[in-house]
Design an enzyme around this catalytic site. Structure first.
Site, PDB file in Angstrom:
ATOM      1  N   GLY A  11       0.519  -8.667   9.962  1.00  0.00           N
ATOM      2  CA  GLY A  11      -0.498  -7.753   9.440  1.00  0.00           C
ATOM      3  C   GLY A  11      -1.896  -8.259   9.729  1.00  0.00           C
ATOM      4  O   GLY A  11      -2.088  -9.265  10.427  1.00  0.00           O
ATOM      5  N   ASP A  57      13.004  -7.825   6.440  1.00  0.00           N
ATOM      6  CA  ASP A  57      12.394  -7.153   5.299  1.00  0.00           C
ATOM      7  C   ASP A  57      12.534  -8.062   4.079  1.00  0.00           C
ATOM      8  O   ASP A  57      13.652  -8.495   3.760  1.00  0.00           O
ATOM      9  CB  ASP A  57      13.116  -5.812   5.074  1.00  0.00           C
ATOM     10  CG  ASP A  57      12.344  -4.915   4.138  1.00  0.00           C
ATOM     11  OD1 ASP A  57      11.965  -5.382   3.048  1.00  0.00           O
ATOM     12  OD2 ASP A  57      12.094  -3.751   4.510  1.00  0.00           O
ATOM     13  N   VAL A  58      11.415  -8.349   3.388  1.00  0.00           N
ATOM     14  CA  VAL A  58      11.475  -9.298   2.266  1.00  0.00           C
ATOM     15  C   VAL A  58      12.291  -8.797   1.077  1.00  0.00           C
ATOM     16  O   VAL A  58      12.573  -9.590   0.173  1.00  0.00           O
ATOM     17  CB  VAL A  58      10.074  -9.725   1.743  1.00  0.00           C
ATOM     18  CG1 VAL A  58       9.377 -10.640   2.706  1.00  0.00           C
ATOM     19  CG2 VAL A  58       9.234  -8.524   1.353  1.00  0.00           C
ATOM     20  N   LEU A  72       2.645 -12.743   1.812  1.00  0.00           N
ATOM     21  CA  LEU A  72       1.671 -11.653   2.027  1.00  0.00           C
ATOM     22  C   LEU A  72       2.345 -10.303   2.240  1.00  0.00           C
ATOM     23  O   LEU A  72       1.645  -9.288   2.324  1.00  0.00           O
ATOM     24  CB  LEU A  72       0.812 -11.948   3.265  1.00  0.00           C
ATOM     25  CG  LEU A  72      -0.415 -12.845   3.097  1.00  0.00           C
ATOM     26  CD1 LEU A  72      -0.023 -14.276   2.788  1.00  0.00           C
ATOM     27  CD2 LEU A  72      -1.236 -12.825   4.371  1.00  0.00           C
ATOM     28  N   ASN A  98      12.858 -13.000  -3.932  1.00  0.00           N
ATOM     29  CA  ASN A  98      13.528 -13.661  -2.791  1.00  0.00           C
ATOM     30  C   ASN A  98      12.755 -14.879  -2.306  1.00  0.00           C
ATOM     31  O   ASN A  98      13.344 -15.926  -2.005  1.00  0.00           O
ATOM     32  CB  ASN A  98      13.724 -12.666  -1.643  1.00  0.00           C
ATOM     33  CG  ASN A  98      14.832 -11.671  -1.954  1.00  0.00           C
ATOM     34  OD1 ASN A  98      15.808 -12.030  -2.619  1.00  0.00           O
ATOM     35  ND2 ASN A  98      14.688 -10.439  -1.508  1.00  0.00           N
ATOM     36  N   TYR A 144       1.329  -0.256  -6.502  1.00  0.00           N
ATOM     37  CA  TYR A 144       0.724  -1.463  -5.929  1.00  0.00           C
ATOM     38  C   TYR A 144       0.247  -2.390  -7.044  1.00  0.00           C
ATOM     39  O   TYR A 144       0.615  -3.568  -7.087  1.00  0.00           O
ATOM     40  CB  TYR A 144      -0.444  -1.042  -5.041  1.00  0.00           C
ATOM     41  CG  TYR A 144      -1.137  -2.175  -4.308  1.00  0.00           C
ATOM     42  CD1 TYR A 144      -0.522  -2.830  -3.246  1.00  0.00           C
ATOM     43  CD2 TYR A 144      -2.427  -2.577  -4.671  1.00  0.00           C
ATOM     44  CE1 TYR A 144      -1.179  -3.859  -2.564  1.00  0.00           C
ATOM     45  CE2 TYR A 144      -3.076  -3.594  -3.987  1.00  0.00           C
ATOM     46  CZ  TYR A 144      -2.451  -4.228  -2.933  1.00  0.00           C
ATOM     47  OH  TYR A 144      -3.106  -5.238  -2.256  1.00  0.00           O
TER      48      TYR A 144
HETATM   49  P1  NAD Z   1      -1.429  -5.298   6.113  1.00  0.00           P
HETATM   50  O1  NAD Z   1      -0.808  -4.004   5.748  1.00  0.00           O
HETATM   51  O2  NAD Z   1      -2.172  -5.399   7.392  1.00  0.00           O
HETATM   52  O3  NAD Z   1      -0.355  -6.470   6.093  1.00  0.00           O
HETATM   53  C1  NAD Z   1       0.829  -6.447   5.325  1.00  0.00           C
HETATM   54  C2  NAD Z   1       1.956  -6.951   6.209  1.00  0.00           C
HETATM   55  O4  NAD Z   1       3.171  -6.989   5.438  1.00  0.00           O
HETATM   56  C3  NAD Z   1       2.222  -6.027   7.405  1.00  0.00           C
HETATM   57  O5  NAD Z   1       2.381  -6.792   8.571  1.00  0.00           O
HETATM   58  C4  NAD Z   1       3.523  -5.322   7.013  1.00  0.00           C
HETATM   59  O6  NAD Z   1       4.262  -4.889   8.140  1.00  0.00           O
HETATM   60  C5  NAD Z   1       4.215  -6.385   6.211  1.00  0.00           C
HETATM   61  N1  NAD Z   1       5.206  -5.846   5.275  1.00  0.00           N
HETATM   62  C6  NAD Z   1       5.050  -4.793   4.426  1.00  0.00           C
HETATM   63  N2  NAD Z   1       6.198  -4.603   3.736  1.00  0.00           N
HETATM   64  C7  NAD Z   1       7.067  -5.556   4.148  1.00  0.00           C
HETATM   65  C8  NAD Z   1       8.416  -5.866   3.806  1.00  0.00           C
HETATM   66  N3  NAD Z   1       9.094  -5.152   2.900  1.00  0.00           N
HETATM   67  N4  NAD Z   1       9.007  -6.902   4.450  1.00  0.00           N
HETATM   68  C9  NAD Z   1       8.348  -7.619   5.392  1.00  0.00           C
HETATM   69  N5  NAD Z   1       7.079  -7.369   5.754  1.00  0.00           N
HETATM   70  C10 NAD Z   1       6.448  -6.348   5.133  1.00  0.00           C
HETATM   71  O7  NAD Z   1      -2.382  -5.696   4.888  1.00  0.00           O
HETATM   72  P2  NAD Z   1      -3.340  -6.947   4.696  1.00  0.00           P
HETATM   73  O8  NAD Z   1      -4.671  -6.413   4.375  1.00  0.00           O
HETATM   74  O9  NAD Z   1      -3.179  -7.922   5.793  1.00  0.00           O
HETATM   75  O10 NAD Z   1      -2.757  -7.568   3.341  1.00  0.00           O
HETATM   76  C11 NAD Z   1      -1.951  -8.731   3.309  1.00  0.00           C
HETATM   77  C12 NAD Z   1      -1.693  -9.139   1.869  1.00  0.00           C
HETATM   78  O11 NAD Z   1      -2.925  -9.404   1.200  1.00  0.00           O
HETATM   79  C13 NAD Z   1      -0.983  -8.057   1.052  1.00  0.00           C
HETATM   80  O12 NAD Z   1      -0.050  -8.676   0.195  1.00  0.00           O
HETATM   81  C14 NAD Z   1      -2.090  -7.437   0.230  1.00  0.00           C
HETATM   82  O13 NAD Z   1      -1.627  -6.912  -0.981  1.00  0.00           O
HETATM   83  C15 NAD Z   1      -3.003  -8.638   0.017  1.00  0.00           C
HETATM   84  N6  NAD Z   1      -4.387  -8.199  -0.245  1.00  0.00           N
HETATM   85  C16 NAD Z   1      -5.162  -7.687   0.771  1.00  0.00           C
HETATM   86  C17 NAD Z   1      -6.448  -7.257   0.487  1.00  0.00           C
HETATM   87  C18 NAD Z   1      -7.365  -6.717   1.549  1.00  0.00           C
HETATM   88  O14 NAD Z   1      -8.505  -6.356   1.252  1.00  0.00           O
HETATM   89  N7  NAD Z   1      -6.978  -6.645   2.813  1.00  0.00           N
HETATM   90  C19 NAD Z   1      -6.939  -7.327  -0.824  1.00  0.00           C
HETATM   91  C20 NAD Z   1      -6.105  -7.822  -1.819  1.00  0.00           C
HETATM   92  C21 NAD Z   1      -4.838  -8.263  -1.516  1.00  0.00           C
END
Ligand code: NAD
Ligand code: UDP
Length: 317
Positions: A11, A57-58, A72, A98, A144
């Protein structure tokens, strides 16, 4: 050399974290189901002998021998996490169970990427870690927000009940290269709209605030937290305390891109937080961390990324 597992590693944030962990001399396993992540984000790492990519998938158990886990995996933009809310809850909760089970078996350290959304639409401003939040448990954002809150509960209880070495960070709005151009988040939306001379869509009157953190600052904070002493569990806010209204952000993006885009106002989605700004005193004290990249510098790097992206890709890919 440490072996580090990054769930959600393909991600936006995960890909930057994998990159930095490799630079620091670690062996990295990137686990992703590619729901919102894309191979393009980590394609430049695939030739590195210390990088492994696993499609998984987690919500299903995973086994590997690792020293540290950064958890993440979870869609982060409202459009994506609301697409299949039940799956979002499963990802947060079953994913946490997990990964905590794996950390327990291996005596590995595990860090949870939690979020400022645990504060909901906050009544306390700026938000400190001891504020419990104002979350609608049945609203559009609840899959969420509540999923992430329950993940924090699980992390704490795995620590107190099973001595798992946990760390929790609460991430505030983060932006930078490799944000998904169609994921609806405000920074990527505004930049893409400005670069394509399309209307800039402000939801509501644009007076709501957010505090935007550049991704490199976040990654440094995540690594500092993982390396901090075992008795510092968090939760700790990791964000940039410089607060802007959404209207100010729109004007800045128009100015910096030299765009002809006009601003249009659309309805505000339900439960959209009115203001958000982290109090980062705890991170400063415990991690000696604070963000160093201001909005202008971060936006110029992000604009350059999207200019390049739009030259080489069609939107919608
Ligand atoms: P993103 O959507 O780009 O990344 C999330 C990644 O998790 C993706 O690669 C997705 O394919 C993967 N994913 C989703 N569900 C999955 C599953 N069931 N099994 C395996 N992989 C899975 O988002 P991001 O902005 O990079 O966010 C990453 C983390 O940081 C997330 O947990 C998000 O909640 C947290 N976060 C992000 C922000 C922000 O501003 N970007 C703010 C607060 C928290
Ligand atoms: N927003 C907006 N126009 C857009 C996308 C988002 O005005 O095209 C607003 C949104 O309503 C919210 C803020 O910008 O008030 C931040 O939205 P984002 O989805 O990036 O993050 P979050 O709301 O999860 O903090």
């Amino acid at each position: 050399m440490k072996r580090v597992l990054v769930t959600g590693g393909a991600g936006f944030i995960g890909s930057h974290l994998c990159e930095k962990l490799l630079l620091d001399g670690n062996d990295v396993i990137c686990l992703d189901n590619f729901f919102t992540g894309v191979k393009q984000n980590i394609i430049h790492l695939l030739d590195n002998k210390y990088f492994e990519l696993v499609r998984h998938d987690v919500i299903d158990p995973f086994k590997a021998e690792v020293d540290e886990i950064f958890n993440l995996a979870c869609p982060a933009s409202p459009i994506h996490y609301q697409y299949n809310p039940i799956k979002t809850v499963k990802t947060s909760v079953m994913g946490a169970i997990n990964m905590l089970g794996l950390a327990k078996r291996l005596n590995a350290k595990i860090l949870q990427a939690s979020t400022s959304e645990v504060y909901g639409d906050p009544n306390v401003h700026p938000q400190t870690e001891n504020y419990w939040g104002n979350v609608n448990p049945i609203g559009l954002r609840s899959c969420y927000d509540e999923g992430k809150r329950l993940a924090e509960t699980l992390f704490m209880n795995y620590h107190f009940q099973n001595n798992v070495r946990i760390k929790i960070i609460r991430i505030f709005n983060t932006y930078g290269p490799r944000m998904h151009p169609n994921d609806g988040r405000v920074v990527s939306n505004f930049i893409v709209q400005a670069l394509t001379n399309n209307p800039i869509t402000i939801y509501g009157d644009g007076s709501q605030t957010r505090s935007f953190q550049y991704v490199d600052d976040l990654v440094n904070g995540m690594i500092k937290m993982m390396n901090s002493s075992d008795d510092f569990l968090g939760p700790v806010n990791i964000g940039n305390p410089c607060e802007f209204t959404i209207l100010q952000l729109a004007e800045k993006v128009i100015d910096m891109t030299g765009s002809n885009s006009k601003i249009v106002f659309k309805p505000l989605p339900s439960d959209d937080p009115i203001r958000r700004r982290p109090d980062i005193s705890l991170a400063q004290k415990m991690l000696d961390w604070k963000p160093i990249i201001n909005l202008e510098k971060g936006l110029s790097k992000t604009i350059a990324y999207f200019e390049d992206y739009l030259k080489n890709n069609k939107l919608g890919n």
